[in-house]
Design a protein around this motif. Sequence first.
Motif, PDB file in Angstrom:
ATOM      1  N   TYR A 139     -12.227  -0.231   3.830  1.00 30.76           N
ATOM      2  CA  TYR A 139     -11.989   1.128   3.448  1.00 30.76           C
ATOM      3  C   TYR A 139     -11.395   1.892   4.648  1.00 30.76           C
ATOM      4  O   TYR A 139     -10.368   2.515   4.899  1.00 30.76           O
ATOM      5  N   GLU A 140     -12.271   1.875   5.767  1.00 31.92           N
ATOM      6  CA  GLU A 140     -11.907   2.925   6.714  1.00 31.92           C
ATOM      7  C   GLU A 140     -10.746   2.044   7.578  1.00 31.92           C
ATOM      8  O   GLU A 140      -9.852   2.838   7.991  1.00 31.92           O
ATOM      9  N   LEU A 141     -10.660   0.908   7.597  1.00 30.53           N
ATOM     10  CA  LEU A 141      -9.479   0.125   8.228  1.00 30.53           C
ATOM     11  C   LEU A 141      -8.114   0.593   7.566  1.00 30.53           C
ATOM     12  O   LEU A 141      -7.101   1.075   7.910  1.00 30.53           O
ATOM     13  N   LEU A 142      -8.233   0.366   5.971  1.00 35.89           N
ATOM     14  CA  LEU A 142      -7.179   0.671   5.338  1.00 35.89           C
ATOM     15  C   LEU A 142      -6.732   2.128   5.313  1.00 35.89           C
ATOM     16  O   LEU A 142      -5.360   2.634   5.407  1.00 35.89           O
ATOM     17  N   ARG A 143      -7.652   3.081   5.228  1.00 41.00           N
ATOM     18  CA  ARG A 143      -7.557   4.351   5.269  1.00 41.00           C
ATOM     19  C   ARG A 143      -6.810   4.848   6.433  1.00 41.00           C
ATOM     20  O   ARG A 143      -5.747   5.633   6.636  1.00 41.00           O
ATOM     21  N   THR A 144      -7.244   4.391   7.654  1.00 42.41           N
ATOM     22  CA  THR A 144      -6.391   4.853   8.912  1.00 42.41           C
ATOM     23  C   THR A 144      -4.850   4.150   8.865  1.00 42.41           C
ATOM     24  O   THR A 144      -4.023   4.973   9.276  1.00 42.41           O
ATOM     25  N   ARG A 145      -4.825   2.906   8.534  1.00 45.93           N
ATOM     26  CA  ARG A 145      -3.452   2.487   8.399  1.00 45.93           C
ATOM     27  C   ARG A 145      -2.475   3.164   7.350  1.00 45.93           C
ATOM     28  O   ARG A 145      -1.304   3.408   7.637  1.00 45.93           O
ATOM     29  N   PHE A 146      -3.131   3.344   6.257  1.00 44.18           N
ATOM     30  CA  PHE A 146      -2.448   4.131   5.089  1.00 44.18           C
ATOM     31  C   PHE A 146      -2.124   5.655   5.550  1.00 44.18           C
ATOM     32  O   PHE A 146      -0.965   6.217   5.522  1.00 44.18           O
ATOM     33  N   THR A 147      -2.911   6.200   6.196  1.00 38.99           N
ATOM     34  CA  THR A 147      -2.644   7.705   7.000  1.00 38.99           C
ATOM     35  C   THR A 147      -1.593   7.462   7.822  1.00 38.99           C
ATOM     36  O   THR A 147      -0.668   8.451   7.814  1.00 38.99           O
ATOM     37  N   GLN A 148      -1.579   6.635   8.689  1.00 38.62           N
ATOM     38  CA  GLN A 148      -0.622   6.356   9.574  1.00 38.62           C
ATOM     39  C   GLN A 148       0.859   6.027   9.218  1.00 38.62           C
ATOM     40  O   GLN A 148       1.895   6.622   9.392  1.00 38.62           O
ATOM     41  N   SER A 149       0.923   5.464   7.946  1.00 42.98           N
ATOM     42  CA  SER A 149       2.081   4.902   7.243  1.00 42.98           C
ATOM     43  C   SER A 149       2.851   6.080   6.678  1.00 42.98           C
ATOM     44  O   SER A 149       3.793   6.494   6.588  1.00 42.98           O
ATOM     45  N   ILE A 150       1.897   7.031   6.053  1.00 38.80           N
ATOM     46  CA  ILE A 150       2.140   8.058   5.359  1.00 38.80           C
ATOM     47  C   ILE A 150       2.836   9.147   6.421  1.00 38.80           C
ATOM     48  O   ILE A 150       3.999   9.769   6.059  1.00 38.80           O
ATOM     49  N   ASN A 151       2.187   9.600   7.570  1.00 37.33           N
ATOM     50  CA  ASN A 151       2.871  10.065   8.568  1.00 37.33           C
ATOM     51  C   ASN A 151       3.885   9.790   9.013  1.00 37.33           C
ATOM     52  O   ASN A 151       4.597  10.569   9.579  1.00 37.33           O
ATOM     53  N   ALA A 152       4.222   8.314   9.301  1.00 36.92           N
ATOM     54  CA  ALA A 152       5.389   7.813   9.740  1.00 36.92           C
ATOM     55  C   ALA A 152       6.487   7.933   8.767  1.00 36.92           C
ATOM     56  O   ALA A 152       7.779   7.615   9.095  1.00 36.92           O
ATOM     57  N   THR A 153       6.491   8.116   7.424  1.00 32.86           N
ATOM     58  CA  THR A 153       7.445   7.797   6.501  1.00 32.86           C
ATOM     59  C   THR A 153       8.343   9.372   6.411  1.00 32.86           C
ATOM     60  O   THR A 153       7.162  10.478   6.398  1.00 32.86           O
ATOM     61  N   PRO A 154       9.508   9.403   6.292  1.00 28.58           N
ATOM     62  CA  PRO A 154      10.167  10.365   6.082  1.00 28.58           C
ATOM     63  C   PRO A 154       9.642  11.249   4.681  1.00 28.58           C
ATOM     64  O   PRO A 154       9.402  10.456   3.920  1.00 28.58           O
ATOM     65  N   VAL A 155       9.784  12.703   4.751  1.00 31.38           N
ATOM     66  CA  VAL A 155       9.230  13.306   3.869  1.00 31.38           C
ATOM     67  C   VAL A 155       9.720  13.030   2.388  1.00 31.38           C
ATOM     68  O   VAL A 155       8.948  12.931   1.275  1.00 31.38           O
ATOM     69  N   GLU A 156      11.093  12.789   2.118  1.00 34.50           N
ATOM     70  CA  GLU A 156      11.713  12.511   0.972  1.00 34.50           C
ATOM     71  C   GLU A 156      11.327  11.193   0.532  1.00 34.50           C
ATOM     72  O   GLU A 156      11.375  10.903  -0.788  1.00 34.50           O
ATOM     73  N   GLU A 157      10.772  10.107   1.155  1.00 36.79           N
ATOM     74  CA  GLU A 157      10.312   8.843   0.996  1.00 36.79           C
ATOM     75  C   GLU A 157       8.965   8.772   0.569  1.00 36.79           C
ATOM     76  O   GLU A 157       8.504   7.942  -0.268  1.00 36.79           O
TER      77      GLU A 157
END
Length: 165
Positions: A139-157
């Motif tokens: 969970y911690e690994l995926l949470r870190t990656r998930f948070t990074q992917s959200i922050n790297a995605t443009p707002v409209e996407e």
Amino acid sequence: MSEYNRISKVLTTEEVSTIQTSLATLKQELDFLQNLTPKERKNLPKINSSNKIFAEDSIHILEGKPKWIPDALTAEEARKDLTLFEQLDPIILELDILLRQLKDTQTIAGSEVYRVALSVYSLADAARKMPMEGAQSAYELLRTRFTQSINATPVEEKEESNTPE
């Protein structure tokens, strides 16, 4: 085939090689292709169905070689340009269809794997709360990656791509 697994395919090395060879052959046959700058793309006059007859009529006038037309304007070159324009039309149509299918297929494949990732993330979250062995670290690994992917995605996407349907 379910809506969650519309595609189940991996290209073989041979298939990828054949496709790349075919693309190289296509590029070689079309070695006269050129690139426009954005400014040129915007500013060049363009032929379309409504002005094509105008262009054809001008070629007929050029073929009569009136004295008032400079030698630099030739019916032969104009006819070649018009013929190439017409020849490229069905090729572009087929390639546009193929490109759209490639992009749509890539989108489906990416969506399928992303849905799996979201499911694994949700399952890891539920399993860590029980608690089950290995779930907390997953969970911690995926949470870190998930948070990074959200922050790297443009707002409209963000709203579309990170929310399961």
